[in-house]
Design an enzyme around this catalytic site. Structure first.
Site, PDB file in Angstrom:
ATOM      1  N   LYS A 157      86.340  37.991  53.871  1.00  0.00           N
ATOM      2  CA  LYS A 157      85.376  37.216  53.078  1.00  0.00           C
ATOM      3  C   LYS A 157      84.324  36.548  53.964  1.00  0.00           C
ATOM      4  O   LYS A 157      83.128  36.665  53.717  1.00  0.00           O
ATOM      5  CB  LYS A 157      86.098  36.132  52.244  1.00  0.00           C
ATOM      6  CG  LYS A 157      87.116  36.679  51.259  1.00  0.00           C
ATOM      7  CD  LYS A 157      87.780  35.568  50.451  1.00  0.00           C
ATOM      8  CE  LYS A 157      88.572  34.568  51.281  1.00  0.00           C
ATOM      9  NZ  LYS A 157      89.730  35.143  52.004  1.00  0.00           N
ATOM     10  N   ARG A 212      90.322  28.887  44.259  1.00  0.00           N
ATOM     11  CA  ARG A 212      91.600  29.457  44.705  1.00  0.00           C
ATOM     12  C   ARG A 212      92.704  29.208  43.695  1.00  0.00           C
ATOM     13  O   ARG A 212      93.835  29.647  43.918  1.00  0.00           O
ATOM     14  CB  ARG A 212      92.004  28.808  46.029  1.00  0.00           C
ATOM     15  CG  ARG A 212      91.628  29.613  47.261  1.00  0.00           C
ATOM     16  CD  ARG A 212      92.129  28.841  48.459  1.00  0.00           C
ATOM     17  NE  ARG A 212      92.345  29.646  49.618  1.00  0.00           N
ATOM     18  CZ  ARG A 212      91.437  29.878  50.555  1.00  0.00           C
ATOM     19  NH1 ARG A 212      90.229  29.413  50.432  1.00  0.00           N
ATOM     20  NH2 ARG A 212      91.750  30.580  51.609  1.00  0.00           N
ATOM     21  N   ARG A 226      92.637  37.276  64.748  1.00  0.00           N
ATOM     22  CA  ARG A 226      91.364  36.581  64.491  1.00  0.00           C
ATOM     23  C   ARG A 226      91.114  35.484  65.524  1.00  0.00           C
ATOM     24  O   ARG A 226      92.000  34.760  65.915  1.00  0.00           O
ATOM     25  CB  ARG A 226      91.385  35.954  63.094  1.00  0.00           C
ATOM     26  CG  ARG A 226      90.155  35.065  62.842  1.00  0.00           C
ATOM     27  CD  ARG A 226      89.872  34.862  61.393  1.00  0.00           C
ATOM     28  NE  ARG A 226      90.902  34.100  60.708  1.00  0.00           N
ATOM     29  CZ  ARG A 226      90.872  33.881  59.383  1.00  0.00           C
ATOM     30  NH1 ARG A 226      89.886  34.354  58.649  1.00  0.00           N
ATOM     31  NH2 ARG A 226      91.841  33.195  58.825  1.00  0.00           N
ATOM     32  N   ARG A 265      93.004  29.818  65.084  1.00  0.00           N
ATOM     33  CA  ARG A 265      93.337  28.794  64.099  1.00  0.00           C
ATOM     34  C   ARG A 265      94.835  28.558  64.053  1.00  0.00           C
ATOM     35  O   ARG A 265      95.617  29.482  64.156  1.00  0.00           O
ATOM     36  CB  ARG A 265      92.840  29.232  62.712  1.00  0.00           C
ATOM     37  CG  ARG A 265      91.392  28.873  62.473  1.00  0.00           C
ATOM     38  CD  ARG A 265      90.811  29.570  61.279  1.00  0.00           C
ATOM     39  NE  ARG A 265      91.623  29.472  60.068  1.00  0.00           N
ATOM     40  CZ  ARG A 265      91.232  29.960  58.879  1.00  0.00           C
ATOM     41  NH1 ARG A 265      90.063  30.552  58.769  1.00  0.00           N
ATOM     42  NH2 ARG A 265      92.013  29.849  57.835  1.00  0.00           N
ATOM     43  N   ARG A 307     100.727  31.686  53.732  1.00  0.00           N
ATOM     44  CA  ARG A 307      99.432  31.823  53.046  1.00  0.00           C
ATOM     45  C   ARG A 307      99.413  33.032  52.122  1.00  0.00           C
ATOM     46  O   ARG A 307      98.795  32.995  51.069  1.00  0.00           O
ATOM     47  CB  ARG A 307      98.304  31.922  54.073  1.00  0.00           C
ATOM     48  CG  ARG A 307      97.983  30.555  54.681  1.00  0.00           C
ATOM     49  CD  ARG A 307      97.305  30.710  55.994  1.00  0.00           C
ATOM     50  NE  ARG A 307      95.948  31.186  55.871  1.00  0.00           N
ATOM     51  CZ  ARG A 307      95.313  31.848  56.822  1.00  0.00           C
ATOM     52  NH1 ARG A 307      95.931  32.142  57.950  1.00  0.00           N
ATOM     53  NH2 ARG A 307      94.063  32.215  56.646  1.00  0.00           N
TER      54      ARG A 307
HETATM   55  P1  ADP Z   1      90.998  32.239  54.843  1.00  0.00           P
HETATM   56  O1  ADP Z   1      89.550  32.650  54.799  1.00  0.00           O
HETATM   57  O2  ADP Z   1      91.677  32.745  56.045  1.00  0.00           O
HETATM   58  O3  ADP Z   1      91.737  32.550  53.578  1.00  0.00           O
HETATM   59  P2  ADP Z   1      89.929  29.575  54.581  1.00  0.00           P
HETATM   60  O4  ADP Z   1      89.172  29.254  55.801  1.00  0.00           O
HETATM   61  O5  ADP Z   1      89.184  29.964  53.367  1.00  0.00           O
HETATM   62  O6  ADP Z   1      91.029  30.670  54.961  1.00  0.00           O
HETATM   63  O7  ADP Z   1      90.884  28.369  54.190  1.00  0.00           O
HETATM   64  C1  ADP Z   1      91.754  27.788  55.129  1.00  0.00           C
HETATM   65  C2  ADP Z   1      92.630  26.745  54.434  1.00  0.00           C
HETATM   66  O8  ADP Z   1      91.799  25.717  53.866  1.00  0.00           O
HETATM   67  C3  ADP Z   1      93.457  27.252  53.256  1.00  0.00           C
HETATM   68  O9  ADP Z   1      94.685  27.826  53.664  1.00  0.00           O
HETATM   69  C4  ADP Z   1      93.675  25.958  52.465  1.00  0.00           C
HETATM   70  O10 ADP Z   1      94.643  25.137  53.085  1.00  0.00           O
HETATM   71  C5  ADP Z   1      92.326  25.252  52.642  1.00  0.00           C
HETATM   72  N1  ADP Z   1      91.379  25.600  51.560  1.00  0.00           N
HETATM   73  C6  ADP Z   1      90.180  26.232  51.685  1.00  0.00           C
HETATM   74  N2  ADP Z   1      89.608  26.398  50.483  1.00  0.00           N
HETATM   75  C7  ADP Z   1      90.464  25.870  49.572  1.00  0.00           C
HETATM   76  C8  ADP Z   1      90.456  25.751  48.155  1.00  0.00           C
HETATM   77  N3  ADP Z   1      89.445  26.237  47.429  1.00  0.00           N
HETATM   78  N4  ADP Z   1      91.516  25.138  47.562  1.00  0.00           N
HETATM   79  C9  ADP Z   1      92.534  24.647  48.276  1.00  0.00           C
HETATM   80  N5  ADP Z   1      92.619  24.728  49.604  1.00  0.00           N
HETATM   81  C10 ADP Z   1      91.595  25.338  50.259  1.00  0.00           C
HETATM   82  P1  ADP Z   2      88.674  35.849  55.474  1.00  0.00           P
HETATM   83  O1  ADP Z   2      87.477  34.940  55.503  1.00  0.00           O
HETATM   84  O2  ADP Z   2      88.781  36.632  54.204  1.00  0.00           O
HETATM   85  O3  ADP Z   2      89.968  35.133  55.783  1.00  0.00           O
HETATM   86  P2  ADP Z   2      87.579  37.009  57.946  1.00  0.00           P
HETATM   87  O4  ADP Z   2      86.212  37.431  57.577  1.00  0.00           O
HETATM   88  O5  ADP Z   2      87.728  35.797  58.771  1.00  0.00           O
HETATM   89  O6  ADP Z   2      88.507  36.938  56.608  1.00  0.00           O
HETATM   90  O7  ADP Z   2      88.291  38.251  58.664  1.00  0.00           O
HETATM   91  C1  ADP Z   2      89.645  38.184  59.102  1.00  0.00           C
HETATM   92  C2  ADP Z   2      89.779  38.898  60.449  1.00  0.00           C
HETATM   93  O8  ADP Z   2      89.625  40.312  60.265  1.00  0.00           O
HETATM   94  C3  ADP Z   2      88.743  38.508  61.477  1.00  0.00           C
HETATM   95  O9  ADP Z   2      89.363  38.578  62.731  1.00  0.00           O
HETATM   96  C4  ADP Z   2      87.667  39.581  61.334  1.00  0.00           C
HETATM   97  O10 ADP Z   2      86.953  39.793  62.550  1.00  0.00           O
HETATM   98  C5  ADP Z   2      88.480  40.799  60.978  1.00  0.00           C
HETATM   99  N1  ADP Z   2      87.807  41.704  60.025  1.00  0.00           N
HETATM  100  C6  ADP Z   2      86.959  41.386  59.020  1.00  0.00           C
HETATM  101  N2  ADP Z   2      86.586  42.500  58.334  1.00  0.00           N
HETATM  102  C7  ADP Z   2      87.234  43.542  58.906  1.00  0.00           C
HETATM  103  C8  ADP Z   2      87.275  44.975  58.644  1.00  0.00           C
HETATM  104  N3  ADP Z   2      86.586  45.508  57.640  1.00  0.00           N
HETATM  105  N4  ADP Z   2      88.043  45.732  59.442  1.00  0.00           N
HETATM  106  C9  ADP Z   2      88.765  45.185  60.453  1.00  0.00           C
HETATM  107  N5  ADP Z   2      88.771  43.857  60.755  1.00  0.00           N
HETATM  108  C10 ADP Z   2      88.020  43.040  59.996  1.00  0.00           C
END
Ligand code: ADP
Ligand code: ADP
Ligand code: ZN
Length: 215
Positions: free
Chosen positions: A13, A88, A127, A159, A170
């Site tokens: 994302k 979420r 990541r 992270r 998660r």
């Molecule tokens: P990822 O992209 O890896 O899913 P995010 O960076 O979006 O993780 O979110 C990291 C953490 O921040 C989540 O695991 C949660 O604890 C918190 N968080 C982010 N957005 C929300 C939301 N909309 N509602 C509740 N918790 C959130």
């Molecule tokens: P999210 O915000 O959904 O948690 P991220 O954009 O942070 O996801 O991506 C999660 C991890 O996967 C990062 O290390 C990123 O560089 C890698 N990644 C993202 N898109 C791809 C893809 N299409 N193929 C392989 N690795 C990816």
């Protein structure tokens, strides 16, 4: 265009959001980035959110709803926005609906990035993040210089919630609390599936094809 990026942790994302935001000049609203910024600045909100986040739990809805309401009222969102990581939960989606209706806006499309669990675990465990919000992957998307952000020269870090125990939690939390949003938006006829197993640039091409219909 008012867009939501939906998908499990690690789906890509944030990676796609950066590209969409640049290409379409939309503000990229990442609740995860906003929370992490509050944590590093030791704000009262950051202090409340920290323990939930490090365990891989969701931060309580009331906090998120307050944050998003405030953010969507800013003038840069008047010509569209891109939500990454919100909503979420169903209550968060209901609150969003209210906020938008009250201000005469509506959602155009929800892009659901679909990736299987095995691939998610590989993506999350490799990541590396920069404080500027850019994410890298040690194998799939490495920076030019190891450990250093290409865009801002910041030092990359792993992270806390990208370590094994929190990753597992998660994915469980996602299935229980966030996955029901797929049906929620399908019923509203605004959900589009994106195959997130492809490489980063192929996914972005697919997203652009979908978004052509909303320009
Ligand atoms: P990822 O992209 O890896 O899913 P995010 O960076 O979006 O993780 O979110 C990291 C953490 O921040 C989540 O695991 C949660 O604890 C918190 N968080 C982010 N957005 C929300 C939301 N909309 N509602 C509740 N918790 C959130
Ligand atoms: P999210 O915000 O959904 O948690 P991220 O954009 O942070 O996801 O991506 C999660 C991890 O996967 C990062 O290390 C990123 O560089 C890698 N990644 C993202 N898109 C791809 C893809 N299409 N193929 C392989 N690795 C990816
Ligand atoms: Zn950076």
């Amino acid at each position: 265009m008012n867009i939501i990026l939906l998908g499990p942790p690690g789906a890509g994302k944030g990676t796609q959001a950066k590209k969409i935001s640049e290409n379409y000049s939309l503000p990229h609203i990442s609740t995860g980035d906003m929370l992490r910024e509050n944590i590093s600045n030791n704000t009262p909100l950051g202090l409340r959110a920290k323990s939930y986040m490090s365990r891989g739990e969701l931060v309580p809805d009331e906090l998120l709803i307050t944050i998003i309401k405030d953010r969507l009222s800013r003038s840069d969102c008047s010509r569209g926005f891109l939500l990454d990581g919100y909503p979420r939960t169903i209550p968060q989606a209901d609150a969003l609906q209210m906020i938008l209706t009250e201000s005469g806006r509506k959602l155009d499309v929800v892009l659901n990035i679909d990736v299987d669990d095995e691939e998610l675990i590989k993506r999350l465990s490799g990541r590396r993040m920069c404080a500027c919000g850019t994410s890298y992957h040690v194998i799939f998307n490495p920076p030019e210089k190891e450990g250093i952000c290409d865009t801002c020269n910041g030092k990359l870090y792993q992270r806390e919630d990208d370590k094994a125990d929190a990753i597992r939690n998660r994915l469980v939390v996602y299935k229980k609390q966030t996955q029901p949003l797929i049906t929620y938006y399908m019923k509203k006829n605004i959900l589009r599936r994106i195959d997130g197993s492809k490489d980063i640039s192929a996914i972005f091409e697919d997203i652009k094809t979908v978004l052509e219909n909303y320009d």
